[in-house]
Design a protein around this motif. Structure first.
Motif, PDB file in Angstrom:
ATOM      1  N   GLY A  19      45.217  12.811   5.289  1.00  0.00           N
ATOM      2  CA  GLY A  19      45.306  14.223   5.633  1.00  0.00           C
ATOM      3  C   GLY A  19      45.163  14.459   7.121  1.00  0.00           C
ATOM      4  O   GLY A  19      45.888  15.278   7.701  1.00  0.00           O
ATOM      5  N   LEU A  34      45.406  17.833   8.729  1.00  0.00           N
ATOM      6  CA  LEU A  34      44.642  18.571   7.741  1.00  0.00           C
ATOM      7  C   LEU A  34      43.157  18.288   7.885  1.00  0.00           C
ATOM      8  O   LEU A  34      42.754  17.170   8.201  1.00  0.00           O
ATOM      9  CB  LEU A  34      45.102  18.201   6.321  1.00  0.00           C
ATOM     10  CG  LEU A  34      46.571  18.480   6.006  1.00  0.00           C
ATOM     11  CD1 LEU A  34      46.914  17.947   4.629  1.00  0.00           C
ATOM     12  CD2 LEU A  34      46.872  19.973   6.110  1.00  0.00           C
ATOM     13  N   ASP A  35      42.361  19.315   7.645  1.00  0.00           N
ATOM     14  CA  ASP A  35      40.903  19.211   7.724  1.00  0.00           C
ATOM     15  C   ASP A  35      40.349  18.944   6.319  1.00  0.00           C
ATOM     16  O   ASP A  35      40.644  19.685   5.373  1.00  0.00           O
ATOM     17  CB  ASP A  35      40.337  20.518   8.280  1.00  0.00           C
ATOM     18  CG  ASP A  35      38.824  20.447   8.513  1.00  0.00           C
ATOM     19  OD1 ASP A  35      38.196  19.502   7.992  1.00  0.00           O
ATOM     20  OD2 ASP A  35      38.288  21.335   9.196  1.00  0.00           O
ATOM     21  N   GLU A  68      57.718  17.442   1.631  1.00  0.00           N
ATOM     22  CA  GLU A  68      56.256  17.455   1.544  1.00  0.00           C
ATOM     23  C   GLU A  68      55.732  16.179   0.884  1.00  0.00           C
ATOM     24  O   GLU A  68      54.724  15.610   1.325  1.00  0.00           O
ATOM     25  CB  GLU A  68      55.805  18.690   0.756  1.00  0.00           C
ATOM     26  CG  GLU A  68      56.028  20.008   1.499  1.00  0.00           C
ATOM     27  CD  GLU A  68      55.792  21.226   0.621  1.00  0.00           C
ATOM     28  OE1 GLU A  68      55.384  22.272   1.155  1.00  0.00           O
ATOM     29  OE2 GLU A  68      56.014  21.135  -0.606  1.00  0.00           O
ATOM     30  N   ASP A  80      47.096  27.232   2.656  1.00  0.00           N
ATOM     31  CA  ASP A  80      48.137  26.221   2.856  1.00  0.00           C
ATOM     32  C   ASP A  80      47.536  24.832   3.063  1.00  0.00           C
ATOM     33  O   ASP A  80      48.030  23.839   2.519  1.00  0.00           O
ATOM     34  CB  ASP A  80      49.001  26.594   4.072  1.00  0.00           C
ATOM     35  CG  ASP A  80      49.877  27.815   3.800  1.00  0.00           C
ATOM     36  OD1 ASP A  80      49.992  28.186   2.611  1.00  0.00           O
ATOM     37  OD2 ASP A  80      50.424  28.368   4.769  1.00  0.00           O
ATOM     38  N   GLY A  81      46.504  24.736   3.870  1.00  0.00           N
ATOM     39  CA  GLY A  81      45.896  23.429   4.143  1.00  0.00           C
ATOM     40  C   GLY A  81      45.317  22.802   2.890  1.00  0.00           C
ATOM     41  O   GLY A  81      45.415  21.582   2.681  1.00  0.00           O
ATOM     42  N   THR A  82      44.709  23.610   2.051  1.00  0.00           N
ATOM     43  CA  THR A  82      44.135  23.097   0.801  1.00  0.00           C
ATOM     44  C   THR A  82      45.238  22.558  -0.107  1.00  0.00           C
ATOM     45  O   THR A  82      45.113  21.484  -0.707  1.00  0.00           O
ATOM     46  CB  THR A  82      43.358  24.196   0.071  1.00  0.00           C
ATOM     47  OG1 THR A  82      42.302  24.671   0.921  1.00  0.00           O
ATOM     48  CG2 THR A  82      42.764  23.670  -1.226  1.00  0.00           C
ATOM     49  N   ARG A  83      46.343  23.320  -0.199  1.00  0.00           N
ATOM     50  CA  ARG A  83      47.449  22.860  -1.044  1.00  0.00           C
ATOM     51  C   ARG A  83      48.038  21.548  -0.522  1.00  0.00           C
ATOM     52  O   ARG A  83      48.352  20.633  -1.289  1.00  0.00           O
ATOM     53  CB  ARG A  83      48.529  23.936  -1.112  1.00  0.00           C
ATOM     54  CG  ARG A  83      48.136  25.092  -2.023  1.00  0.00           C
ATOM     55  CD  ARG A  83      49.294  26.050  -2.263  1.00  0.00           C
ATOM     56  NE  ARG A  83      49.541  26.899  -1.099  1.00  0.00           N
ATOM     57  CZ  ARG A  83      50.578  26.758  -0.279  1.00  0.00           C
ATOM     58  NH1 ARG A  83      51.461  25.810  -0.503  1.00  0.00           N
ATOM     59  NH2 ARG A  83      50.723  27.578   0.750  1.00  0.00           N
ATOM     60  N   SER A  84      48.161  21.420   0.774  1.00  0.00           N
ATOM     61  CA  SER A  84      48.723  20.190   1.353  1.00  0.00           C
ATOM     62  C   SER A  84      47.800  19.003   1.106  1.00  0.00           C
ATOM     63  O   SER A  84      48.262  17.893   0.799  1.00  0.00           O
ATOM     64  CB  SER A  84      48.957  20.371   2.855  1.00  0.00           C
ATOM     65  OG  SER A  84      49.929  21.379   3.094  1.00  0.00           O
ATOM     66  N   LEU A  85      46.488  19.235   1.242  1.00  0.00           N
ATOM     67  CA  LEU A  85      45.551  18.133   1.018  1.00  0.00           C
ATOM     68  C   LEU A  85      45.498  17.767  -0.465  1.00  0.00           C
ATOM     69  O   LEU A  85      45.332  16.594  -0.831  1.00  0.00           O
ATOM     70  CB  LEU A  85      44.163  18.519   1.533  1.00  0.00           C
ATOM     71  CG  LEU A  85      43.196  17.353   1.790  1.00  0.00           C
ATOM     72  CD1 LEU A  85      43.818  16.316   2.721  1.00  0.00           C
ATOM     73  CD2 LEU A  85      41.883  17.872   2.385  1.00  0.00           C
ATOM     74  N   GLU A  95      38.949  21.438   3.727  1.00  0.00           N
ATOM     75  CA  GLU A  95      39.808  22.357   2.987  1.00  0.00           C
ATOM     76  C   GLU A  95      39.859  22.037   1.498  1.00  0.00           C
ATOM     77  O   GLU A  95      40.374  22.835   0.709  1.00  0.00           O
ATOM     78  CB  GLU A  95      41.216  22.340   3.586  1.00  0.00           C
ATOM     79  CG  GLU A  95      41.235  22.936   4.993  1.00  0.00           C
ATOM     80  CD  GLU A  95      42.609  22.895   5.633  1.00  0.00           C
ATOM     81  OE1 GLU A  95      43.189  23.988   5.799  1.00  0.00           O
ATOM     82  OE2 GLU A  95      43.092  21.793   5.933  1.00  0.00           O
TER      83      GLU A  95
END
Length: 908
Positions: free
Chosen positions: A284, A289-290, A328, A260-265, A293
């Motif tokens: 991010g 977000l990290d 989003e 999920d975090g990768t998709r958000s970033l 990711e």
């Protein structure tokens, strides 16, 4: 390795080789999503190991941010900007956000981009790859298309990839294009077989081929989303979907499998306009977000992270962005708005996800529009103003922003969009200045591509309805309406009466008010027969007008000088206006002044120079959609063809110009088209037909087209044995002549009197007077015609020795000016005196193309290659290329020798 694209690869190889050999090459690759455009760009880059490569990708989320695409492309060579001419460097620095200095016109930025690419190519061959060009912001697209059309002798290959079927597109008229089709069935099978580790069943293979329909990306990506059972044929493959959704769906499926975090970033990266890694990570972090990711996306082959974030394919970005929910997207854009430093970018991020009126965002976006317009991004400014209007909570503010959007759209070359915005603004409450701007947009549009009559009416209505307008603003519109009336011809007395009445209602004081009073008073006096008084008033108006520098007021003095028969002054003033417009990069200003320059050049008999100006002017008018400018230039070009004896071409062009000018009511173009026919008939030895055309010219003295053609009318009348018609024409000319103190006019009057008098002693006295008048600041062409007429009279009086002196000088002048018909007439007369005048070799001047002639003129006047490039909107390398050809054609070996050649003149 590419499959099934051998012909396209060879085409790209040829373009790269041309660039290496200093022959610029440009190509637009078009095709549906996934058809192989990006792969071909990557192939070109791989083959360009000995070249410097610049690249950028158009991004959907950034298409309203001015010059973002151009900045990404030229970022590696920004250090070369300091080598550019100062105006171009300042404009480019401003456009790219490297300084806060304003830019007057977007075309100066385009010229700076061209010069910057030329500088980069001067060090080593250059390849520019622009992918997804349909998503470039409009100013970047305009600048790059501008550069692409003008690349000629630089070591540059420029490739654009354009995805067909999107809401936006990319247009570069005049640039070669190549449309990519689907792969042949054999090639599609080979690519699919190479993609699959094990061969699928025949049924599955047929289904995949049907789904992909020869689309290479689909062939590569569709198998990745299939299960083993589907590949084995045990589970059906649903479809067949259209190719692009299928490919995007394949990418969506790969993204959906990420954390999920990768998709958000990735969504934040997709929403960012320049792939700025720092901004993406900071944004991010704001939504928890990290940055690490992104690693999963990089390992999955979806992005490349190396100081910036680059998506593997444009469809990856669009798949991520379009599959996200509105909430989003809002979170991503708002986070980016908080971290980017550029206020314009920040405003756009907020505006893209605003779903209700928000005056705060609207104000920010309006400021972004002002900034874009200042930096020359008129199309971007229009979009910013329009979006600001949509977010406005107050109707008055909404109206103002729509008016600003209309102005910017019109300035950016989008008249239809401008008129649509005007209609939206009219439905809202308008303050007086906004109302005036609407009239300005509508009148300009009508004048340039519609009806001058409608333009004139709109200008008057603007003043009548403009309660509370500043006097000078209203006066400018009244003056403008009179000049439009002059362009129409035939109703100037009524126009002056209306204008004078409006001026009295306006009241007030100031330079424009004083100019208007003198202008209207002088023109009225001329119409009433008091030419001497009218001439004095118009001269005073010209003196005031020398201080004008507005967009509409700059050309007033050029028009007035031409109206008084002072062609050299009119040409010089017009050329000064063009030089200023070129310096600012204002092609619209250049286009508007071209007809005035050509009228002056024709009045001076400088056919080669006029032809070069017309060639450049018609090309520019077509690109700007200025149909009426082009119509006028067509009529003037017909006059050149007439004087060169090119009968069929002249008649054809006259017919076209007449049809267009009569349809729109562009009277001045109709007059010059008739004059072209008269000059043609006279040159062909058809004086009766010439006289018929001359007497159809409008006889009003403003502008004095018919009056200044009096020498031709007298010539034609005498040839058919009707001296009374000639004397009537002279009488009208003499009555008008005091309006002007130009040596041209005084000399023409003296020459016409000399031709008509039967007293030999009086004729000699008048010819000597005409020669003296035309020896000063008068067109050399008219001086030669005076000498020709004088020589003819002396020969008939059997004074052959004296006749030869006049005729020989006239012949040399006509040949130097590139006017073969008048030269032949002078040669015939000289031969009749007993002196054998050999015909000069075919003029090498005629061998020069219009662009070569213009470059030769500028260099002969002292301009450097860089000066020429700045004026002609090309690169110094192109100037150098054409200058070499000029030297060969003219047989000169240095700039000093070129300066001595009979080229006409041009301002350096």
């Amino acid at each position: 390795m590419l499959v099934g694209r051998l012909a396209e690869q060879r085409e790209l190889d040829s373009h790269l080789e041309s660039a290496r050999e200093e022959r610029s090459a440009v190509l637009v690759l078009r095709g549906e999503a996934g058809i192989g455009k990006t792969a071909l760009l990557e192939y070109a880059e791989a083959q360009a190991e000995d070249m410097r490569v610049l690249r950028c990708v158009g991004i959907e989320a950034e298409h309203e941010l001015p010059f973002a695409g151009l900045q990404r492309l030229v970022r590696p060579c920004l250090d070369l900007i300091e080598r550019l001419p100062a105006p171009q460097a300042a404009a480019l620095n401003s456009a790219l956000g490297l300084s806060m200095e304003g830019v007057d016109d977007r075309f100066l930025v385009s010229l700076g981009a061209l010069s910057l690419l030329a500088e980069a190519a001067d060090e080593e061959p250059l390849l520019c790859c622009i992918d997804d060009a349909q998503w470039l912001d409009a100013p970047s697209a305009d600048a790059l298309a501008f550069a692409a059309r003008r690349l000629e002798a630089e070591r540059i290959a420029m490739l654009f990839a354009v995805r067909e079927g999107d809401l936006r597109s990319f247009h570069a008229p005049g640039v070669p294009e190549l449309t990519l089709g689907a792969l042949a069935d054999e090639d599609a099978r080979a690519l699919l077989a190479d993609r699959l580790e094990r061969g699928p069943s025949a049924e599955v293979l047929a289904t995949l081929l049907e789904h992909a329909r020869g689309n290479p990306l689909a062939l590569l990506e569709l198998p990745a989303g299939l299960t083993d059972t589907q590949l084995d044929g045990a589970e059906p493959i649903l479809g067949p979907p259209p190719v692009r959704p299928a490919v995007e769906e394949a990418f969506r499926a790969r993204v959906a499998a990420l954390p999920d975090g990768t998709r958000s970033l990735l969504l934040v990266a997709a929403a960012d306009e320049i792939g700025d890694l720092t901004a993406i990570l900071d944004a991010g972090a704001r939504i928890g977000l990290d940055g690490s990711e992104l690693g999963a996306a990089e390992r999955g082959g979806l992005v490349r992270v190396d100081g910036s974030v680059t998506f593997r394919h444009p469809l990856v970005r669009s798949a991520i962005y379009r599959s996200a929910s509105r909430d989003e997207r809002r979170a991503a854009h708002e986070a980016l708005a908080d971290v980017v430093r550029d206020p314009a970018r920040s405003a756009w991020h907020r505006a893209l996800v605003a779903d209700r009126a928000d005056e705060g965002i609207a104000s920010e976006l309006e400021a972004a529009g002002v900034q874009a317009a200042t930096r020359g991004g008129q199309s971007t400014a229009a979009a910013a103003f329009e979006r600001a209007a949509e977010l406005s909570a107050d109707d008055t503010r909404r109206a103002h922003r729509l008016v600003c959007a209309a102005k910017a759209s019109h300035a950016g070359g989008r008249p239809d969009a401008a008129m649509a915005l005007v209609e939206r603004a009219r439905a809202l409450p308008l303050d007086p200045l906004d109302s005036l701007e609407i009239f300005s947009v509508c009148a300009t549009d009508a004048g340039r591509r519609g009806s001058p009559a409608e333009s004139e009416e709109l200008l008057r209505r603007a003043v009548v309805e403009g309660v509370g307008l500043p006097p000078e603003a209203a006066a400018e519109f009244v003056i403008w309406s009179v000049f439009v009336s002059l362009m129409r011809s035939g109703r100037i007395a009524f126009a002056l009466s209306e204008a004078d009445s409006l001026l009295k209602q306006i009241g007030g004081e100031g330079p424009l008010i004083s100019f208007a009073r003198l202008l209207f008073g002088g023109m009225s006096a001329v119409l009433e027969g008091d030419s001497a008084h009218g001439g004095r008033l118009l001269a005073e108006a010209i003196e005031i007008g020398e201080g004008f520098d507005g967009d509409r007021t700059m050309g007033m003095n050029a028009f007035l000088s031409g109206m008084r028969g002072d062609y050299p002054a009119s040409r010089r003033t017009s050329e000064a206006a063009i030089a200023r417009a070129r310096h600012q990069g204002s092609l619209a200003g250049v286009s508007g002044a071209f007809p005035l320059v050509v009228v002056g050049e024709l009045g001076e008999g400088r056919l080669a120079a006029a032809a070069a100006t017309i060639s450049e002017g018609r090309d520019l008018a077509r690109r700007l959609g200025a149909d009426n400018d082009e119509t006028g230039l067509m009529a003037l070009e017909a006059r050149i063809l007439a004087q060169r004896g090119r009968e069929d071409e002249c008649r054809e062009l006259v017919a076209t110009a007449m049809q267009r000018s009569l349809a729109t009511g562009l009277g001045w173009a109709t007059e010059h088209a008739r004059l072209a026919l008269a000059e043609l008939e006279l040159a062909l030895g058809n004086p009766r037909e010439a006289l018929e055309q001359l007497e159809q010219l409008d006889q009003v003295p403003l502008p004095p087209v018919a009056l200044l053609a009096t020498p031709d009318l007298i010539d034609a009348a005498l040839r058919i044995g009707e001296p009374e018609r000639a004397r009537d024409a002279l009488e009208r000319f003499e009555a008008w002549a005091p309006v002007s103190d130009a040596p041209l006019v005084r000399g023409l009057v003296a020459r016409c009197r000399a031709v008509l008098t039967e007293d030999e002693e009086e004729a000699e006295h008048l010819f000597e007077e005409a020669v003296r008048e035309h020896a000063g600041d008068a067109p050399v062409f008219e001086r030669a015609r005076t000498q020709l007429a004088y020589g003819e009279r002396l020969r008939r009086a059997r004074r052959k020795i004296e006749a030869r002196t006049q005729l020989r000088t006239a012949l040399d002048t006509f040949e130097g000016l590139g006017n073969p018909l008048w030269a032949e007439r002078a040669r015939t007369e000289l031969n009749a005196t007993g002196e054998k005048a050999r015909k000069r070799d075919a003029s090498t001047l005629d061998d020069l193309t219009p662009q070569e002639l213009r470059i030769a003129q500028l260099v002969a006047a002292g301009a450097t290659n860089r000066d020429c490039a700045a004026q002609l909107f090309v690169s110094p390398k192109t100037v150098e290329y054409h200058l070499r050809k000029v030297f060969v054609k003219l047989g000169v070996s240095s700039r000093i020798e070129l300066a001595r050649a009979p080229l006409g003149t041009a301002e350096p």
